[in-house]
Design a protein around this motif. Sequence first.
Motif, PDB file in Angstrom:
ATOM      1  N   PRO A 196       0.789  -1.235   0.000  1.00 40.97           N
ATOM      2  CA  PRO A 196       0.000   0.000   0.000  1.00 40.97           C
ATOM      3  C   PRO A 196       0.820   1.283   0.000  1.00 40.97           C
ATOM      4  O   PRO A 196       0.398   2.278  -0.599  1.00 40.97           O
ATOM      5  CB  PRO A 196      -0.836  -0.128   1.274  1.00 40.97           C
ATOM      6  CG  PRO A 196      -1.003  -1.607   1.459  1.00 40.97           C
ATOM      7  CD  PRO A 196       0.327  -2.179   1.052  1.00 40.97           C
ATOM      8  N   VAL A 197       1.970   1.301   0.668  1.00 36.71           N
ATOM      9  CA  VAL A 197       2.786   2.522   0.677  1.00 36.71           C
ATOM     10  C   VAL A 197       3.360   2.785  -0.709  1.00 36.71           C
ATOM     11  O   VAL A 197       3.395   3.940  -1.177  1.00 36.71           O
ATOM     12  CB  VAL A 197       3.906   2.423   1.732  1.00 36.71           C
ATOM     13  CG1 VAL A 197       4.872   3.603   1.601  1.00 36.71           C
ATOM     14  CG2 VAL A 197       3.312   2.396   3.139  1.00 36.71           C
ATOM     15  N   SER A 198       3.807   1.757  -1.403  1.00 41.17           N
ATOM     16  CA  SER A 198       4.314   1.936  -2.756  1.00 41.17           C
ATOM     17  C   SER A 198       3.200   2.350  -3.711  1.00 41.17           C
ATOM     18  O   SER A 198       3.425   3.120  -4.648  1.00 41.17           O
ATOM     19  CB  SER A 198       4.984   0.640  -3.239  1.00 41.17           C
ATOM     20  OG  SER A 198       6.172   0.394  -2.510  1.00 41.17           O
ATOM     21  N   ILE A 199       1.995   1.855  -3.470  1.00 43.06           N
ATOM     22  CA  ILE A 199       0.845   2.316  -4.248  1.00 43.06           C
ATOM     23  C   ILE A 199       0.653   3.812  -4.049  1.00 43.06           C
ATOM     24  O   ILE A 199       0.437   4.564  -5.014  1.00 43.06           O
ATOM     25  CB  ILE A 199      -0.424   1.539  -3.842  1.00 43.06           C
ATOM     26  CG1 ILE A 199      -0.336   0.092  -4.368  1.00 43.06           C
ATOM     27  CG2 ILE A 199      -1.688   2.219  -4.365  1.00 43.06           C
ATOM     28  CD1 ILE A 199      -1.467  -0.810  -3.905  1.00 43.06           C
ATOM     29  N   LEU A 200       0.771   4.263  -2.819  1.00 36.69           N
ATOM     30  CA  LEU A 200       0.670   5.693  -2.515  1.00 36.69           C
ATOM     31  C   LEU A 200       1.737   6.485  -3.262  1.00 36.69           C
ATOM     32  O   LEU A 200       1.466   7.569  -3.799  1.00 36.69           O
ATOM     33  CB  LEU A 200       0.796   5.920  -1.004  1.00 36.69           C
ATOM     34  CG  LEU A 200       0.904   7.371  -0.530  1.00 36.69           C
ATOM     35  CD1 LEU A 200      -0.313   8.182  -0.949  1.00 36.69           C
ATOM     36  CD2 LEU A 200       1.089   7.427   0.982  1.00 36.69           C
ATOM     37  N   HIS A 201       2.947   5.971  -3.327  1.00 40.38           N
ATOM     38  CA  HIS A 201       4.024   6.672  -4.028  1.00 40.38           C
ATOM     39  C   HIS A 201       3.683   6.876  -5.501  1.00 40.38           C
ATOM     40  O   HIS A 201       3.987   7.931  -6.082  1.00 40.38           O
ATOM     41  CB  HIS A 201       5.333   5.892  -3.895  1.00 40.38           C
ATOM     42  CG  HIS A 201       5.873   5.871  -2.510  1.00 40.38           C
ATOM     43  ND1 HIS A 201       6.837   4.979  -2.091  1.00 40.38           N
ATOM     44  CD2 HIS A 201       5.576   6.640  -1.416  1.00 40.38           C
ATOM     45  CE1 HIS A 201       7.120   5.187  -0.823  1.00 40.38           C
ATOM     46  NE2 HIS A 201       6.366   6.183  -0.389  1.00 40.38           N
ATOM     47  N   THR A 202       3.048   5.881  -6.127  1.00 40.66           N
ATOM     48  CA  THR A 202       2.627   6.038  -7.524  1.00 40.66           C
ATOM     49  C   THR A 202       1.517   7.064  -7.645  1.00 40.66           C
ATOM     50  O   THR A 202       1.540   7.930  -8.537  1.00 40.66           O
ATOM     51  CB  THR A 202       2.144   4.688  -8.100  1.00 40.66           C
ATOM     52  OG1 THR A 202       3.255   3.797  -8.199  1.00 40.66           O
ATOM     53  CG2 THR A 202       1.541   4.873  -9.490  1.00 40.66           C
ATOM     54  N   VAL A 203       0.552   7.005  -6.745  1.00 39.62           N
ATOM     55  CA  VAL A 203      -0.577   7.944  -6.790  1.00 39.62           C
ATOM     56  C   VAL A 203      -0.083   9.381  -6.621  1.00 39.62           C
ATOM     57  O   VAL A 203      -0.610  10.303  -7.270  1.00 39.62           O
ATOM     58  CB  VAL A 203      -1.618   7.582  -5.711  1.00 39.62           C
ATOM     59  CG1 VAL A 203      -2.663   8.694  -5.560  1.00 39.62           C
ATOM     60  CG2 VAL A 203      -2.295   6.258  -6.061  1.00 39.62           C
ATOM     61  N   GLU A 204       0.927   9.577  -5.801  1.00 44.98           N
ATOM     62  CA  GLU A 204       1.466  10.925  -5.614  1.00 44.98           C
ATOM     63  C   GLU A 204       1.960  11.523  -6.927  1.00 44.98           C
ATOM     64  O   GLU A 204       1.911  12.732  -7.132  1.00 44.98           O
ATOM     65  CB  GLU A 204       2.604  10.886  -4.589  1.00 44.98           C
ATOM     66  CG  GLU A 204       2.125  10.669  -3.157  1.00 44.98           C
ATOM     67  CD  GLU A 204       3.259  10.421  -2.180  1.00 44.98           C
ATOM     68  OE1 GLU A 204       3.028  10.598  -0.961  1.00 44.98           O
ATOM     69  OE2 GLU A 204       4.366  10.041  -2.616  1.00 44.98           O
ATOM     70  N   HIS A 238       4.587  -6.618   3.170  1.00 44.89           N
ATOM     71  CA  HIS A 238       6.024  -6.569   3.405  1.00 44.89           C
ATOM     72  C   HIS A 238       6.641  -5.399   2.643  1.00 44.89           C
ATOM     73  O   HIS A 238       6.317  -5.179   1.464  1.00 44.89           O
ATOM     74  CB  HIS A 238       6.696  -7.871   2.947  1.00 44.89           C
ATOM     75  CG  HIS A 238       6.420  -9.029   3.854  1.00 44.89           C
ATOM     76  ND1 HIS A 238       7.401  -9.685   4.559  1.00 44.89           N
ATOM     77  CD2 HIS A 238       5.262  -9.653   4.177  1.00 44.89           C
ATOM     78  CE1 HIS A 238       6.856 -10.656   5.277  1.00 44.89           C
ATOM     79  NE2 HIS A 238       5.556 -10.660   5.050  1.00 44.89           N
ATOM     80  N   VAL A 239       7.502  -4.652   3.296  1.00 48.38           N
ATOM     81  CA  VAL A 239       8.170  -3.517   2.665  1.00 48.38           C
ATOM     82  C   VAL A 239       9.662  -3.571   2.972  1.00 48.38           C
ATOM     83  O   VAL A 239      10.101  -4.252   3.920  1.00 48.38           O
ATOM     84  CB  VAL A 239       7.598  -2.165   3.147  1.00 48.38           C
ATOM     85  CG1 VAL A 239       6.134  -2.022   2.772  1.00 48.38           C
ATOM     86  CG2 VAL A 239       7.780  -2.000   4.664  1.00 48.38           C
ATOM     87  N   TYR A 240      10.428  -2.840   2.164  1.00 49.03           N
ATOM     88  CA  TYR A 240      11.866  -2.705   2.404  1.00 49.03           C
ATOM     89  C   TYR A 240      12.168  -1.255   2.762  1.00 49.03           C
ATOM     90  O   TYR A 240      11.759  -0.325   2.058  1.00 49.03           O
ATOM     91  CB  TYR A 240      12.667  -3.132   1.177  1.00 49.03           C
ATOM     92  CG  TYR A 240      12.648  -4.632   0.977  1.00 49.03           C
ATOM     93  CD1 TYR A 240      13.583  -5.448   1.615  1.00 49.03           C
ATOM     94  CD2 TYR A 240      11.674  -5.228   0.181  1.00 49.03           C
ATOM     95  CE1 TYR A 240      13.546  -6.830   1.458  1.00 49.03           C
ATOM     96  CE2 TYR A 240      11.635  -6.609   0.023  1.00 49.03           C
ATOM     97  CZ  TYR A 240      12.579  -7.398   0.661  1.00 49.03           C
ATOM     98  OH  TYR A 240      12.540  -8.765   0.508  1.00 49.03           O
TER      99      TYR A 240
END
Length: 270
Positions: free
Chosen positions: A55-63, A81-83
Amino acid sequence: MEFRTIVHFPRPAFELMPCERILFVGSCFADSMGRRFQEEKFRAVVNPSGVMYNPVSILHTVEKMEKHVFDTAVFTLGTNHVYVERTTGEIVDNCRKRPQRLFEERELTVEECTGALHESVLLLRKNNPGIKVILTVSPIRYAKYGYHGSRLSKAVLLLAADRLVKELGETAYYFPAYEIVNDELRDYRFYKPDMLHPSDQTVDYIWERLVEACFSAEAKVFLEAWRPVKAALGHRPFHPGSEAYRDFLEKTKEAARTLKKKYPDMELNL
């Protein structure tokens, strides 16, 4: 006798119209479904910054996409899972082949997943106040976590998706792709040879269930009108230089142009 359990689910409060502008962001399952929407002439943008699993990486794309115009956003959640880059504490979307020692892996909580997804919707609403949101959890299992660990990861995503739908109300909808594959299509014949990714047949079935649930009557009529034109355009002739094939191709293009007159938003590259 019933030999399988059918996953029943309600229709959303909204409907998808022909040739809508749709943003797909998420796991490789978003790629599979997004490409199908593109083939059916929806104006779909699919993972513009690459595959985003959490979900956080999805947010980065939406930004990066918040100023674009969309009618619908589809978020396909793959993992919690995130890095995290050790020096900055930031979640990275791609390690870019840098040494593994520079990063540490951790798991997002339900609250963190819900928060990132909610922020994504709020950003999109700035330029698209009436945007519709479809959430789904990828049915692809992650063997590297172990199958118990994969289930736990999916459980976090399922809880986050459920919370977000309840927060957003009728403008959001959860489509149960995860449940369809795991509770309805239980046979390994529905998987690719790696026994993890859904087969093309499975993706087609999920597409049919999505059309049944989310498409308007007008969108279904468009799909039926587009189907023979799409098949004709994809035809591979034995004699591409023949006059018969040239006539066939020109008639097909004319049928496509006629359809575009009826649906002006249809993207057509002949």
